[in-house]
Write an enzyme that holds these catalytic residues in place. Structure first.
Site, PDB file in Angstrom:
ATOM      1  N   LYS A  16       0.840  -1.210   0.000  1.00 59.36           N
ATOM      2  CA  LYS A  16       0.000   0.000   0.000  1.00 59.36           C
ATOM      3  C   LYS A  16       0.875   1.261   0.000  1.00 59.36           C
ATOM      4  O   LYS A  16       0.699   2.145  -0.825  1.00 59.36           O
ATOM      5  CB  LYS A  16      -0.930   0.017   1.229  1.00 59.36           C
ATOM      6  N   ARG A  91      -9.839   0.822   8.599  1.00 56.56           N
ATOM      7  CA  ARG A  91      -9.399  -0.543   8.885  1.00 56.56           C
ATOM      8  C   ARG A  91     -10.449  -1.330   9.648  1.00 56.56           C
ATOM      9  O   ARG A  91     -10.233  -2.500   9.947  1.00 56.56           O
ATOM     10  CB  ARG A  91      -8.152  -0.468   9.753  1.00 56.56           C
ATOM     11  N   ARG A 130      12.181  -6.360   5.199  1.00 59.75           N
ATOM     12  CA  ARG A 130      12.171  -4.958   5.629  1.00 59.75           C
ATOM     13  C   ARG A 130      12.695  -4.825   7.052  1.00 59.75           C
ATOM     14  O   ARG A 130      13.374  -3.853   7.376  1.00 59.75           O
ATOM     15  CB  ARG A 130      10.753  -4.385   5.547  1.00 59.75           C
ATOM     16  N   ARG A 136      11.628  -2.063  11.770  1.00 59.59           N
ATOM     17  CA  ARG A 136      10.332  -1.667  12.337  1.00 59.59           C
ATOM     18  C   ARG A 136       9.944  -2.664  13.426  1.00 59.59           C
ATOM     19  O   ARG A 136       9.988  -3.876  13.207  1.00 59.59           O
ATOM     20  CB  ARG A 136       9.271  -1.634  11.215  1.00 59.59           C
ATOM     21  N   ARG A 147      -0.715  -9.267  12.943  1.00 58.30           N
ATOM     22  CA  ARG A 147      -1.268  -8.207  12.082  1.00 58.30           C
ATOM     23  C   ARG A 147      -2.133  -8.811  10.984  1.00 58.30           C
ATOM     24  O   ARG A 147      -3.179  -8.268  10.612  1.00 58.30           O
ATOM     25  CB  ARG A 147      -0.129  -7.369  11.484  1.00 58.30           C
TER      26      ARG A 147
HETATM   27  P1  AP5 Z   1       4.684  -1.517   2.001  1.00 59.61           P
HETATM   28  O1  AP5 Z   1       4.474  -0.744   0.766  1.00 59.61           O
HETATM   29  O2  AP5 Z   1       5.145  -0.794   3.219  1.00 59.61           O
HETATM   30  O3  AP5 Z   1       3.376  -2.342   2.352  1.00 59.61           O
HETATM   31  P2  AP5 Z   1       2.103  -1.898   3.185  1.00 59.61           P
HETATM   32  O4  AP5 Z   1       0.950  -2.595   2.590  1.00 59.61           O
HETATM   33  O5  AP5 Z   1       2.055  -0.406   3.288  1.00 59.61           O
HETATM   34  O6  AP5 Z   1       2.469  -2.602   4.559  1.00 59.61           O
HETATM   35  P3  AP5 Z   1       2.765  -2.037   5.982  1.00 59.61           P
HETATM   36  O7  AP5 Z   1       3.418  -3.148   6.722  1.00 59.61           O
HETATM   37  O8  AP5 Z   1       3.466  -0.728   5.991  1.00 59.61           O
HETATM   38  O9  AP5 Z   1       1.291  -1.772   6.400  1.00 59.61           O
HETATM   39  P4  AP5 Z   1       0.509  -2.128   7.640  1.00 59.61           P
HETATM   40  O10 AP5 Z   1      -0.857  -2.020   7.133  1.00 59.61           O
HETATM   41  O11 AP5 Z   1       0.821  -3.364   8.366  1.00 59.61           O
HETATM   42  O12 AP5 Z   1       1.068  -0.996   8.611  1.00 59.61           O
HETATM   43  P5  AP5 Z   1       0.628   0.486   8.917  1.00 59.61           P
HETATM   44  O13 AP5 Z   1       1.854   1.288   8.896  1.00 59.61           O
HETATM   45  O14 AP5 Z   1      -0.516   0.913   8.086  1.00 59.61           O
HETATM   46  O15 AP5 Z   1       5.655  -2.728   1.637  1.00 59.61           O
HETATM   47  C1  AP5 Z   1       6.151  -3.604   2.637  1.00 59.61           C
HETATM   48  C2  AP5 Z   1       7.561  -4.063   2.215  1.00 59.61           C
HETATM   49  O16 AP5 Z   1       7.467  -4.817   1.015  1.00 59.61           O
HETATM   50  C3  AP5 Z   1       8.513  -2.894   1.893  1.00 59.61           C
HETATM   51  O17 AP5 Z   1       9.809  -3.230   2.315  1.00 59.61           O
HETATM   52  C4  AP5 Z   1       8.447  -2.773   0.361  1.00 59.61           C
HETATM   53  O18 AP5 Z   1       9.626  -2.252  -0.178  1.00 59.61           O
HETATM   54  C5  AP5 Z   1       8.211  -4.222  -0.034  1.00 59.61           C
HETATM   55  N1  AP5 Z   1       7.396  -4.359  -1.247  1.00 59.61           N
HETATM   56  C6  AP5 Z   1       6.292  -3.640  -1.594  1.00 59.61           C
HETATM   57  N2  AP5 Z   1       5.793  -4.074  -2.760  1.00 59.61           N
HETATM   58  C7  AP5 Z   1       6.589  -5.100  -3.157  1.00 59.61           C
HETATM   59  C8  AP5 Z   1       6.572  -5.968  -4.283  1.00 59.61           C
HETATM   60  N3  AP5 Z   1       5.632  -5.870  -5.264  1.00 59.61           N
HETATM   61  N4  AP5 Z   1       7.532  -6.916  -4.367  1.00 59.61           N
HETATM   62  C9  AP5 Z   1       8.481  -7.027  -3.403  1.00 59.61           C
HETATM   63  N5  AP5 Z   1       8.563  -6.228  -2.309  1.00 59.61           N
HETATM   64  C10 AP5 Z   1       7.611  -5.274  -2.188  1.00 59.61           C
HETATM   65  O19 AP5 Z   1       0.088   0.310  10.387  1.00 59.61           O
HETATM   66  C11 AP5 Z   1       0.947  -0.052  11.453  1.00 59.61           C
HETATM   67  C12 AP5 Z   1       0.135  -0.145  12.743  1.00 59.61           C
HETATM   68  O20 AP5 Z   1      -0.457   1.138  13.050  1.00 59.61           O
HETATM   69  C13 AP5 Z   1      -1.048  -1.110  12.708  1.00 59.61           C
HETATM   70  O21 AP5 Z   1      -0.666  -2.456  12.983  1.00 59.61           O
HETATM   71  C14 AP5 Z   1      -1.939  -0.513  13.822  1.00 59.61           C
HETATM   72  O22 AP5 Z   1      -1.456  -0.847  15.083  1.00 59.61           O
HETATM   73  C15 AP5 Z   1      -1.747   0.980  13.608  1.00 59.61           C
HETATM   74  N6  AP5 Z   1      -2.733   1.543  12.671  1.00 59.61           N
HETATM   75  C16 AP5 Z   1      -2.480   2.148  11.467  1.00 59.61           C
HETATM   76  N7  AP5 Z   1      -3.617   2.523  10.878  1.00 59.61           N
HETATM   77  C17 AP5 Z   1      -4.625   2.164  11.733  1.00 59.61           C
HETATM   78  C18 AP5 Z   1      -6.029   2.260  11.662  1.00 59.61           C
HETATM   79  N8  AP5 Z   1      -6.642   2.809  10.610  1.00 59.61           N
HETATM   80  N9  AP5 Z   1      -6.748   1.772  12.710  1.00 59.61           N
HETATM   81  C19 AP5 Z   1      -6.140   1.234  13.794  1.00 59.61           C
HETATM   82  N10 AP5 Z   1      -4.806   1.093  13.906  1.00 59.61           N
HETATM   83  C20 AP5 Z   1      -4.057   1.552  12.882  1.00 59.61           C
END
Ligand code: AP5
Length: 189
Positions: A16, A91, A130, A136, A147
């Site tokens: 994302k 979410r 990552r 992280r 997660r």
């Molecule tokens: P990346 O692009 O970062 O993937 P992502 O889908 O954004 O995954 P995240 O782990 O950042 O998201 P998340 O939803 O778990 O965490 P968030 O920060 O929102 O890519 C991941 C890795 O893969 C990178 O190294 C990238 O380079 C690599 N990659 C990408 N595409 C690739 C491909 N095609 N091929 C190979 N490699 C690739 O949330 C964190 C925490 O915050 C949550 O757990 C929760 O506690 C809290 N939180 C955030 N939002 C809310 C909400 N709305 N409600 C409640 N709690 C929340």
């Protein structure tokens, strides 16, 4: 591309954030990531950050009350008037309803919910990689699995929510970043 109010949905590691970063320069709209906002709050030691830290470290969801509050505040800023790319919000169904109401009050609506579909094991490998580079806290195997469990129980129901609103577009998030990027652009065009 015509869509300007977009929600990016997908499990942890679906890409994302990566796809959002690549898209916003073309679309000219802000990338709003609640995960980034919460990490910044933790880093800054704000009240929200203090409440969110342990929850985020364990892979659970921060309360709807906190997250809806910060999302609404961000969406009320000037740059969000031309649209936005929401990443990681909503979410839960409560968050989706709050977003719908906020937009409705502005006489606006979501253009699309773009959902990235991925294979769980591939995503675990991405996030482990990552963790070696960025360190992280929530990218260890146990928390990654939690997660994913939370995504399946709390967030996956939003697929049906947005399908019922006729704005859901599902795209495979598998393959290289460039391949996924092309699919995403084609879907938005
Ligand atoms: P990346 O692009 O970062 O993937 P992502 O889908 O954004 O995954 P995240 O782990 O950042 O998201 P998340 O939803 O778990 O965490 P968030 O920060 O929102 O890519 C991941 C890795 O893969 C990178 O190294 C990238 O380079 C690599 N990659 C990408 N595409 C690739 C491909 N095609 N091929 C190979 N490699 C690739 O949330 C964190 C925490 O915050 C949550 O757990 C929760 O506690 C809290 N939180 C955030 N939002 C809310 C909400 N709305 N409600 C409640 N709690 C929340």
């Amino acid at each position: 591309m015509t869509a300007t109010r977009i929600v990016l949905l997908g499990p942890p590691g679906a890409g994302k954030g990566t796809q959002a970063t690549n898209l916003i320069s073309d679309l000219g709209i802000p990338h709003i990531s609640t995960g980034d906002m919460l990490r910044a709050a933790v880093e800054a030691g704000t009240e929200v950050g203090l409440q969110a830290k342990a929850v985020m470290d364990s892979g659970e969801l921060v309360s709807d009350e906190i997250v809806i509050g910060i999302a609404k505040e961000r969406l009320s800023e000037d740059d969000a008037k031309k649209g936005f790319l929401l990443d990681g919000f909503p979410r839960t169904l409560a968050q989706a309803s709050a977003l719908e109401k906020t937009l409705g009050d502005l006489d606006a609506a979501l253009d699309c919910c773009l959902a990235l579909a991925v294979d769980n094991e591939a995503v675990v490998a991405r996030l482990r990689k990552r963790s070696e580079i960025e360190g992280r806290v929530d990218d260890n195997e146990e928390t990654i699995r939690e997660r994913m469990r939370v995504y399946d129980s709390e967030t996956a129901p939003l697929l049906e929510f947005y399908r019922s609103r006729r704005v859901l577009i599902e795209v495979s998030g598998m393959g290289t970043i460039e391949e996924v990027g092309k699919r995403v652009r084609d879907a938005l065009d």
